[in-house]
Design an enzyme around this catalytic site. Structure first.
Site, PDB file in Angstrom:
ATOM      1  N   LYS A   1       0.840  -1.205   0.000  1.00 15.14           N
ATOM      2  CA  LYS A   1       0.000   0.000   0.000  1.00 15.14           C
ATOM      3  C   LYS A   1       0.874   1.253   0.000  1.00 15.14           C
ATOM      4  CE  LYS A   1      -3.775  -2.367   2.409  1.00 15.14           C
ATOM      5  NZ  LYS A   1      -4.505  -2.604   3.657  1.00 15.14           N
TER       6      LYS A   1
ATOM      7  N   GLN B   1      -4.113  -1.451   9.932  1.00 12.40           N
ATOM      8  CA  GLN B   1      -4.134  -2.764   9.289  1.00 12.40           C
ATOM      9  C   GLN B   1      -4.745  -3.800  10.238  1.00 12.40           C
ATOM     10  OE1 GLN B   1      -3.393  -3.320   6.109  1.00 12.40           O
ATOM     11  NE2 GLN B   1      -3.799  -5.504   6.236  1.00 12.40           N
TER      12      GLN B   1
ATOM     13  N   ASP C   1     -10.726   3.234   4.732  1.00 10.96           N
ATOM     14  CA  ASP C   1     -11.046   1.804   4.650  1.00 10.96           C
ATOM     15  C   ASP C   1     -12.562   1.578   4.582  1.00 10.96           C
ATOM     16  OD1 ASP C   1      -9.050  -0.143   4.454  1.00 10.96           O
ATOM     17  OD2 ASP C   1      -8.436   0.119   6.545  1.00 10.96           O
TER      18      ASP C   1
END
Ligand code: GUN
Length: 290
Positions: A53, A97, A120
């Site tokens: 990412k 994460q 997200d």
């Protein structure tokens, strides 16, 4: 019939070019889109996702604020890092994460992120907006699946889409996205409690496997000519591979490719699209902060 194999990398690159253009425009005005990335612990799969990412952000001219925390970091410390990123005007998006170590409550952490920075799309406000059909951040993998289907000109309106897997990250948001009026698919959600899974999958015009079980979907469960999207990323032991494992999807690819009209590979299918959609969400967050 041999299926057309969808190139997720190529579609991701195309999306990346659009993002790069938007980033250039923001940079000319003095804004560098920036994502705060928090990784707790050293899970190798999570580490490789986070690295990918950050690399993609850099390649499109965006910045990342990297926070690597020890596996025994307590919840309060993690929450204080999130509060600092929430307050920082130079940070436009925040990504924690997942999964987090067991002693940290995931829902507390996700709820602590400012919804305006929730790239997200996991915050309850983002989830609510998606369900209500309102504007907000949509989780990256479901958005990547829909973008791929659109890229491939797969008809969605009126089609029967069968989603296998009910995770908060993929299955549940995908069901909400596909049933939106502007997409207009008819959606069936299957999961581990589904009796006779094949009965449903065999009726799918679009079959989306997101159960996290290697090889769950076999050729005999696929309708001739269906579009098959494999979201699964499973590490299966393979002594002949350099790393000692190889990646396998939820779909038995070779068999399925004989029946499907189009199919995504693992790796190189949905994965690159997930990152591409994250880049889109970060640039969107930066634009909205202007
Ligand atoms: N873990 C697996 N997929 C994801 C994702 O899309 N976002 C975050 N934050 N964690 C994940």
């Amino acid at each position: 019939m041999a299926a057309l194999v969808i190139d997720g990398k190529a579609a991701a690159q195309k999306s990346g070019e659009e993002v790069r253009e938007r980033v250039r425009f923001l940079r000319e005005k003095g804004t560098i889109p920036c994502l705060g990335v928090i990784l707790v612990g050293e899970d190798p799969a999570s580490l490789s996702y986070v690295t990918a990412k950050e690399k993609a952000l850099a390649e499109t001219g965006m910045a990342s604020r990297d926070l690597r925390l020890a596996a025994d970091t307590d919840e309060a410390t993690l929450l204080s890092h999130i509060a600092a990123l929430n307050e920082d005007p130079a940070v436009h998006g925040i990504l924690v994460q997942l999964p987090l170590p067991a002693h940290i409550r995931e829902d507390r952490v996700i709820s602590a992120i400012d919804p305006r920075k929730d790239v997200d799309g996991f915050h309850p406000v983002s989830v609510g907006n998606l369900v209500l059909g309102k504007r907000g951040f949509v989780p990256c993998t479901p958005q990547g699946v829909v973008t791929l289907l659109r890229e491939m000109n797969i008809p969605l309106a009126g089609a029967h889409a069968v989603v296998v897997g009910r995770s908060n990250i993929v299955g549940k948001p995908l069901v909400n996205l596909l049933s939106r009026r502007e997409i207009n698919a008819t959606v069936t959600l299957c999961h581990t409690g589904t009796r006779d899974l094949a009965r449903y999958t065999l009726d799918a015009d679009i079959l989306i496997a997101a159960a996290g079980k290697a090889g769950l979907i076999t050729a005999d469960m696929i309708r001739e000519g269906a579009a098959v999207i494999d979201v699964g990323v499973n590490r299966v032991p393979d002594p002949s591979a350099k790393k000692g494992y190889r990646l396998r999807g939820d779909v038995d690819f070779e068999g399925a490719a004989e029946r499907a009209s189009v199919i995504t590979p693992v790796p190189g299918g949905v994965g690159p699209m997930t990152i591409a959609m994250l880049l889109r969400n970060v640039v969107q967050a930066a634009e909205d902060s202007e």
